[in-house]
Design an enzyme around this catalytic site. Structure first.
Site, PDB file in Angstrom:
ATOM      1  N   LYS A   1      -9.222   2.864  -2.523  1.00 14.51           N
ATOM      2  CA  LYS A   1      -9.675   1.881  -1.706  1.00 14.51           C
ATOM      3  C   LYS A   1     -10.595   2.398  -0.760  1.00 14.51           C
ATOM      4  CE  LYS A   1      -7.219   0.927   3.273  1.00 14.51           C
ATOM      5  NZ  LYS A   1      -6.305   1.429   4.325  1.00 14.51           N
TER       6      LYS A   1
ATOM      7  N   GLU B   1       1.018  -1.220  -0.121  1.00 12.71           N
ATOM      8  CA  GLU B   1       0.284   0.042   0.248  1.00 12.71           C
ATOM      9  C   GLU B   1       0.667   1.185   0.127  1.00 12.71           C
ATOM     10  OE1 GLU B   1      -3.716   1.667   2.818  1.00 12.71           O
ATOM     11  OE2 GLU B   1      -2.172   0.086   3.226  1.00 12.71           O
TER      12      GLU B   1
ATOM     13  N   CYS C   1      -5.184  -3.395   1.832  1.00  9.09           N
ATOM     14  CA  CYS C   1      -4.971  -3.332   3.531  1.00  9.09           C
ATOM     15  C   CYS C   1      -6.959  -3.276   3.821  1.00  9.09           C
ATOM     16  CB  CYS C   1      -5.137  -2.298   3.856  1.00  9.09           C
ATOM     17  SG  CYS C   1      -4.384  -2.421   5.961  1.00  9.09           S
TER      18      CYS C   1
END
Length: 265
Positions: A113, A44, A147
């Protein structure tokens, strides 16, 4: 049915230096290609660093910006697919994104995300709105998330229902949440019958301590590759024959009763 050797680049790179991190990506792509990998996954926000404060916005680039062109050149020169995390700018908005480049240098997919973690991310980024983003790579359907997204089972199940074979998850997993890498990710792979490549940052960074433990988990819940706590490049195979057999034997997706879950919203 093909197998895809996947390289997991566990590294935090150099904070705030896009050029240095592109050079690191280049070196890792060379090593990955030499080991027969068809895909290299970086963590990330790999291109910039995670704990860099307002520099996130300063270093953010459009999806087709200079860093995307450099990553495409790296992928094409080494003949290996590359997935990397970066801050994406679109007008006044900044997204926490991952881009997938094919081994010919073509930009295959870009994901923003959707579930932002903690005050830093909510202050720095706009959340994405598209749950399932996929592309075909070497005969394998690759899905993308980042994540915290993988910690929501609904997210991963949406990918399973859309046919994702390999879920690529660049991450910045920090202490004391290492149980996510150790336990949650293999369970997600098992319950949704796919491979999950979870690729972490490592070591201290600002107020955070990233735990490493990058893993490629198989649909049987077993890690095909597992990194330790330091900088590392590890390899594992995504085997479609094994995946097909596992999906045939595991009844989770067939035994679902979606009508009972409507109240979940």
């Amino acid at each position: 049915m093909p197998a895809l050797r996947t390289a997991l680049l566990q590294s935090s790179g150099r904070l705030g230096s896009v050029d240095a991190n592109l050079a690191s990506l280049d070196g890792a792509a060379q090593r990955a290609a030499a080991a027969g990998a068809g895909l290299l996954v970086a963590p990330e926000l790999f291109l910039t660093g995670y704990a860099i404060g307002d520099d996130i916005a300063r270093l953010a680039e459009p999806v087709d910006g200079a860093s995307a062109e450099a990553a495409a050149e790296i992928a094409a020169r080494h003949g290996v697919g590359v997935a990397y995390g970066y801050p994406e700018r679109e007008g006044d908005r900044v997204f926490n994104s991952v881009q997938l480049i094919g081994p010919d240098g073509a930009r295959l997919a870009n994901y923003r995300k959707t579930h932002l973690f903690g005050g830093f991310e909510r202050d720095a980024f706009t959340p994405g709105e598209q749950t399932v983003v996929q592309a075909e790579l070497g005969g394998i359907r690759v899905g993308l998330m980042i994540c915290y997204d993988v910690e929501f089972p609904e997210n991963v199940r949406a990918h399973a229902l859309a046919g994702t074979d390999l879920l690529v998850v660049p991450t910045a997993q920090m202490h004391p949440f290492q149980f996510v890498a150790e336990s949650v990710v293999p369970v997600r792979a098992f319950e949704s019958q796919m491979y999950v490549a979870y690729v972490n940052r490592v070591g201290p960074e600002g107020e955070f301590e990233f735990v490493g433990l990058s893993t490629l988990a198989g649909p049987d819940g077993v890690a095909r590759a597992r990194a330790g706590r330091g900088e590392e490049l590890v390899f594992g195979d995504v085997d479609l024959r094994f995946l097909a057999a596992s999906r045939e034997n595991n009844p989770y997706l067939r035994d679902r009763r979606p009508g009972l879950y409507a109240s979940l919203g």
